[in-house]
Design a protein around this motif. Sequence first.
Motif, PDB file in Angstrom:
ATOM      1  N   SER A  72       0.832  -1.208   0.000  1.00 54.12           N
ATOM      2  CA  SER A  72       0.000   0.000   0.000  1.00 54.12           C
ATOM      3  C   SER A  72       0.863   1.253   0.000  1.00 54.12           C
ATOM      4  N   MET A  73       1.973   1.204   0.738  1.00 51.29           N
ATOM      5  CA  MET A  73       2.878   2.349   0.764  1.00 51.29           C
ATOM      6  C   MET A  73       3.449   2.630  -0.624  1.00 51.29           C
ATOM      7  N   VAL A  74       3.880   1.591  -1.323  1.00 50.22           N
ATOM      8  CA  VAL A  74       4.431   1.767  -2.667  1.00 50.22           C
ATOM      9  C   VAL A  74       3.357   2.250  -3.631  1.00 50.22           C
ATOM     10  N   LEU A  75       2.135   1.721  -3.486  1.00 51.05           N
ATOM     11  CA  LEU A  75       1.039   2.112  -4.373  1.00 51.05           C
ATOM     12  C   LEU A  75       0.644   3.570  -4.185  1.00 51.05           C
ATOM     13  N   LEU A  76       0.908   4.136  -3.015  1.00 49.61           N
ATOM     14  CA  LEU A  76       0.656   5.561  -2.804  1.00 49.61           C
ATOM     15  C   LEU A  76       1.875   6.400  -3.150  1.00 49.61           C
ATOM     16  N   LEU A  77       3.076   5.887  -2.866  1.00 46.60           N
ATOM     17  CA  LEU A  77       4.306   6.647  -3.122  1.00 46.60           C
ATOM     18  C   LEU A  77       4.465   6.982  -4.607  1.00 46.60           C
ATOM     19  N   ILE A  78       4.231   6.007  -5.476  1.00 47.83           N
ATOM     20  CA  ILE A  78       4.449   6.221  -6.913  1.00 47.83           C
ATOM     21  C   ILE A  78       3.542   7.318  -7.468  1.00 47.83           C
ATOM     22  N   PRO A  79       2.209   7.254  -7.247  1.00 52.33           N
ATOM     23  CA  PRO A  79       1.372   8.340  -7.780  1.00 52.33           C
ATOM     24  C   PRO A  79       1.624   9.693  -7.112  1.00 52.33           C
ATOM     25  N   MET A  80       2.010   9.689  -5.826  1.00 52.43           N
ATOM     26  CA  MET A  80       2.294  10.964  -5.166  1.00 52.43           C
ATOM     27  C   MET A  80       3.469  11.661  -5.830  1.00 52.43           C
ATOM     28  N   TYR A  81       4.535  10.908  -6.115  1.00 52.06           N
ATOM     29  CA  TYR A  81       5.686  11.540  -6.761  1.00 52.06           C
ATOM     30  C   TYR A  81       5.358  11.938  -8.201  1.00 52.06           C
ATOM     31  N   MET A  82       4.563  11.142  -8.890  1.00 48.27           N
ATOM     32  CA  MET A  82       4.142  11.505 -10.248  1.00 48.27           C
ATOM     33  C   MET A  82       3.303  12.781 -10.226  1.00 48.27           C
ATOM     34  N   LEU A  83       2.469  12.934  -9.202  1.00 46.57           N
ATOM     35  CA  LEU A  83       1.665  14.147  -9.061  1.00 46.57           C
ATOM     36  C   LEU A  83       2.547  15.344  -8.744  1.00 46.57           C
ATOM     37  N   PHE A  84       3.626  15.123  -8.004  1.00 46.82           N
ATOM     38  CA  PHE A  84       4.589  16.203  -7.758  1.00 46.82           C
ATOM     39  C   PHE A  84       5.187  16.689  -9.075  1.00 46.82           C
ATOM     40  N   GLU A  85       5.578  15.754  -9.940  1.00 49.90           N
ATOM     41  CA  GLU A  85       6.127  16.129 -11.243  1.00 49.90           C
ATOM     42  C   GLU A  85       5.060  16.808 -12.102  1.00 49.90           C
ATOM     43  N   LEU A  86       3.818  16.354 -11.999  1.00 48.58           N
ATOM     44  CA  LEU A  86       2.727  16.992 -12.740  1.00 48.58           C
ATOM     45  C   LEU A  86       2.514  18.417 -12.250  1.00 48.58           C
ATOM     46  N   GLY A  87       2.617  18.624 -10.931  1.00 47.56           N
ATOM     47  CA  GLY A  87       2.512  19.971 -10.384  1.00 47.56           C
ATOM     48  C   GLY A  87       3.615  20.876 -10.888  1.00 47.56           C
ATOM     49  N   LEU A  88       4.842  20.350 -10.998  1.00 44.82           N
ATOM     50  CA  LEU A  88       5.947  21.133 -11.557  1.00 44.82           C
ATOM     51  C   LEU A  88       5.674  21.515 -13.007  1.00 44.82           C
ATOM     52  N   PHE A  89       5.109  20.586 -13.754  1.00 46.74           N
ATOM     53  CA  PHE A  89       4.826  20.841 -15.175  1.00 46.74           C
ATOM     54  C   PHE A  89       3.866  22.014 -15.334  1.00 46.74           C
ATOM     55  N   PHE A  90       2.786  22.015 -14.545  1.00 45.59           N
ATOM     56  CA  PHE A  90       1.810  23.098 -14.660  1.00 45.59           C
ATOM     57  C   PHE A  90       2.300  24.380 -14.000  1.00 45.59           C
ATOM     58  N   ALA A  91       3.059  24.246 -12.903  1.00 48.85           N
ATOM     59  CA  ALA A  91       3.556  25.439 -12.213  1.00 48.85           C
ATOM     60  C   ALA A  91       4.514  26.227 -13.100  1.00 48.85           C
ATOM     61  N   ALA A  92       5.250  25.535 -13.970  1.00 55.09           N
ATOM     62  CA  ALA A  92       6.176  26.225 -14.868  1.00 55.09           C
ATOM     63  C   ALA A  92       5.449  27.061 -15.909  1.00 55.09           C
ATOM     64  N   ARG A  93       4.145  26.835 -16.035  1.00 52.50           N
ATOM     65  CA  ARG A  93       3.365  27.547 -17.053  1.00 52.50           C
ATOM     66  C   ARG A  93       2.449  28.615 -16.476  1.00 52.50           C
ATOM     67  N   VAL A  94       2.509  28.854 -15.165  1.00 52.63           N
ATOM     68  CA  VAL A  94       1.713  29.922 -14.570  1.00 52.63           C
ATOM     69  C   VAL A  94       2.540  31.199 -14.560  1.00 52.63           C
ATOM     70  N   PRO A  95       1.901  32.365 -14.609  1.00 56.01           N
ATOM     71  CA  PRO A  95       2.659  33.625 -14.607  1.00 56.01           C
ATOM     72  C   PRO A  95       3.457  33.786 -13.316  1.00 56.01           C
ATOM     73  N   ALA A  96       4.620  34.394 -13.428  1.00 54.40           N
ATOM     74  CA  ALA A  96       5.436  34.675 -12.247  1.00 54.40           C
ATOM     75  C   ALA A  96       4.738  35.708 -11.371  1.00 54.40           C
ATOM     76  N   PRO A  97       5.020  35.712 -10.054  1.00 56.44           N
ATOM     77  CA  PRO A  97       4.375  36.672  -9.156  1.00 56.44           C
ATOM     78  C   PRO A  97       4.547  38.117  -9.599  1.00 56.44           C
ATOM     79  N   LYS A  98       5.724  38.464 -10.180  1.00 58.00           N
ATOM     80  CA  LYS A  98       5.942  39.836 -10.634  1.00 58.00           C
ATOM     81  C   LYS A  98       4.974  40.188 -11.749  1.00 58.00           C
ATOM     82  N   ALA A  99       4.792  39.258 -12.685  1.00 55.76           N
ATOM     83  CA  ALA A  99       3.848  39.506 -13.772  1.00 55.76           C
ATOM     84  C   ALA A  99       2.426  39.629 -13.248  1.00 55.76           C
TER      85      ALA A  99
END
Length: 276
Positions: free
Chosen positions: A214-241
């Motif tokens: 169960s730990m492995v089954l949660l660990l894998i999608p959690m880290y994949m979701l972290f990478e997915l968050g990075l993907f979308f976060a790189a496309r949001v406007p910077a705070p200055k903008a």
Amino acid sequence: MEKLAENTFLGHLLELRRRVLIAIIAIFVGFLISYPFSKSIYNILAAPLIAVLPKGSHLIYTSLPEVFLTYVQLSLISGFVLALPVVLYQFWAFLAPGLYEHERKAFFPLIFASIFLFVGGMLFAYFVVFPNAFRFFTSFSGSDITAMPKVDSYLSLIVKFSLAFGLAFQIPILIVVLVRVGILQVATLRRSRRYAFLVCAIASAILSPPDVMSMVLLLIPMYMLFELGLFFAARVPAPKAVMEEADDENEQASERSAADEMDAAEASFRDGDDQK
């Protein structure tokens, strides 16, 4: 000025009370709709456990009101899920008037994306984690030990872990929001991948049932979701903008207000000439 502030604060409180009341009514209506089907809903939730129970084992209850109270709790949870669109709309309707246009455009999609991720986390737990975890737990049953899970204990277990997986699937939303408001930077997160993996491992050990699978089954999608968050976060406007956009909106609003005042003054001047 103090009187105006007091009236504004009171108006916000009245608006909040109205929104909360509508949300409570929606949940109560969802409860009334769900209760007649509470037994069927429980049977669906119990299916992953029943499928792996040893022959002759079954769910039990040890106090007379236990099943009834379990069905009531399940109906409340189901009613909240049914009313979730209404609850979120009331939350959004209360916040939206105080947000800038760019903030409304940014956060409105995130609210509804969080719903899909939350439901996705619960479905992942139901279809992937629960069958493997329950198979592991019932493997200890034998001739001298018989698995006889209690109805209310089982409901408490699946609700707790379903909520845990639903919250764990909010990682992309959390990353996007933190980057959007300037608390974190994408470059920093990319350099901290090893620490992110460690945090995901610790969180999965805490949130998942106490077995390695169960730990492995949660660990894998959690880290994949972290990478997915990075993907979308790189496309949001910077705070200055974002701040520059907010300044532009304020400037445009000020110009519109000044133009309205000039139009009102001209109209008043023309009315005075007409009266002469």
